[in-house]
Design an enzyme around this catalytic site. Sequence first.
Site, PDB file in Angstrom:
ATOM      1  N   ARG A   1      -3.068 -10.891   1.643  1.00  0.00           N
ATOM      2  CA  ARG A   1      -1.847 -11.004   2.434  1.00  0.00           C
ATOM      3  C   ARG A   1      -1.598 -12.462   2.838  1.00  0.00           C
ATOM      4  NH1 ARG A   1      -1.543  -7.038   7.475  1.00  0.00           N
ATOM      5  NH2 ARG A   1      -2.914  -8.607   8.390  1.00  0.00           N
TER       6      ARG A   1
ATOM      7  N   LYS B   1       2.733 -12.909   7.672  1.00  0.00           N
ATOM      8  CA  LYS B   1       2.107 -13.136   8.979  1.00  0.00           C
ATOM      9  C   LYS B   1       2.213 -14.621   9.311  1.00  0.00           C
ATOM     10  CE  LYS B   1      -1.567 -10.816  11.458  1.00  0.00           C
ATOM     11  NZ  LYS B   1      -0.790  -9.712  12.055  1.00  0.00           N
TER      12      LYS B   1
ATOM     13  N   GLU C   1       9.388  -2.215  13.552  1.00  0.00           N
ATOM     14  CA  GLU C   1       8.053  -2.184  14.148  1.00  0.00           C
ATOM     15  C   GLU C   1       8.091  -2.814  15.530  1.00  0.00           C
ATOM     16  OE1 GLU C   1       5.084  -4.774  12.387  1.00  0.00           O
ATOM     17  OE2 GLU C   1       6.602  -5.878  11.298  1.00  0.00           O
TER      18      GLU C   1
HETATM   19  C1  LIG Z   1      -0.725  -8.313  12.140  1.00  0.00           C
HETATM   20  C2  LIG Z   1       0.487  -7.498  12.335  1.00  0.00           C
HETATM   21  C3  LIG Z   1       0.470  -6.095  12.263  1.00  0.00           C
HETATM   22  C4  LIG Z   1      -0.793  -5.308  12.103  1.00  0.00           C
HETATM   23  O1  LIG Z   1      -1.438  -5.537  10.877  1.00  0.00           O
HETATM   24  P1  LIG Z   1      -2.950  -5.164  10.661  1.00  0.00           P
HETATM   25  O2  LIG Z   1      -3.253  -5.666   9.289  1.00  0.00           O
HETATM   26  O3  LIG Z   1      -3.077  -3.701  10.750  1.00  0.00           O
HETATM   27  O4  LIG Z   1      -3.727  -5.844  11.735  1.00  0.00           O
HETATM   28  C5  LIG Z   1       1.662  -5.417  12.399  1.00  0.00           C
HETATM   29  N1  LIG Z   1       2.828  -6.067  12.603  1.00  0.00           N
HETATM   30  C6  LIG Z   1       2.872  -7.411  12.696  1.00  0.00           C
HETATM   31  C7  LIG Z   1       4.189  -8.062  12.930  1.00  0.00           C
HETATM   32  C8  LIG Z   1       1.720  -8.179  12.556  1.00  0.00           C
HETATM   33  O5  LIG Z   1       1.790  -9.505  12.655  1.00  0.00           O
END
Ligand SMILES: *Cc1c(COP(=O)(O)O)cnc(C)c1O
Length: 340
Positions: A81, A183, A219
């Site tokens: 990722r 991210k 989300e």
């Molecule tokens: C990091 C993150 C998540 C959760 O991802 P995981 O891989 O399960 O820790 C969900 N939404 C956003 C916006 C994130 O930055």
Amino acid sequence: MSVDLDWASLGFGYVKTPFRYVSNFKDGKWDEGGLTADDMILMTECAGVLQYSQSVFEGLKAYTTADGRIVTFRPDLNAERMVESAKRLEMPPFPVERFLDAVDKVVAANRDYVPPYGSGATLYIRPYMFGSSAVIGVKPAKEYQFRMFVTPVGPYFKGGAKPITIRVSDFDRAAPRGTGHIKAGLNYAMSLHAIVDAHEKGFDENMYLDPATRTYVEETGGANFLFITKDKKVVTPKSDSILPSITRRSLCYVAEKYLGLTVEHRPVKLEEVKDFAECGLCGTAAVISPVGKIVDHGKEICFPAGMQKMGEVTQELYDTLTGIQMGRIAPPEGWIREIK
Ligand SMILES: *Cc1c(COP(=O)(O)O)cnc(C)c1O
């Protein structure tokens, strides 16, 4: 021998540990990299990250299992990722194999800070990279730094997982065809005002909708939604601007293969949320935080599971995934990477 910390009362804050990993990208390539005790970064005042926010990050955890091993959970997915995040911001990807090697090295070097089994605490691992060379005209930096540090974090739920209350936000998190699926720190910078405002008004989190039509669920600021229907199907929202949570993907696998549930990954209308039986937020920090109530401009959606405990299916998903992470339940092939 672990250090003498009060694991149970640790929060989610930065605790400096002895070692971190650093590698620099210069003249078109990553250097050899390695561990260092130096927690300070010295760079030009004009660094790309400081001027135009060219930075991406990851978050994962190391755990002590029931039989005393130290393990990480699916770090290959974090590595992959981060490659995708870097590409989207015109940064040189840090190779997956090197990312995994860095995880092994940093956790092993700080092994005294991995909380013991049963403490509820975990070791949070924070990989990140940023443009470190001077940039004043808007363009990608020429030099980058990749770093990874670890910090012990306390049990996410102190005294049981109490369901939270969230609101439908009037702010948007990510534009269609923007950067919501990677991210990047920039997605968080723009969410800070919305979360401070939510907290001031008594809500724990923001539910963001799709900015184009504001009719679909996306989300929260840092976790994906997971819904359970009245007939026990697992439903997770699908959109190109949602960050692909590794926890959510793992929970969906567990739902199907371990619990025999039907899983649907599809666009979810805000309008249908009132018909779900359970709701939770998935991410590395909490695995699942149960949502008891969603407030949409004064209109309340209360899930039947109530405000005292997790819904029944949410609890089963939580117990199974944490069981896999803590070594109590046999993991799917390749999910657990042991630190030697
Ligand atoms: C990091 C993150 C998540 C959760 O991802 P995981 O891989 O399960 O820790 C969900 N939404 C956003 C916006 C994130 O930055």
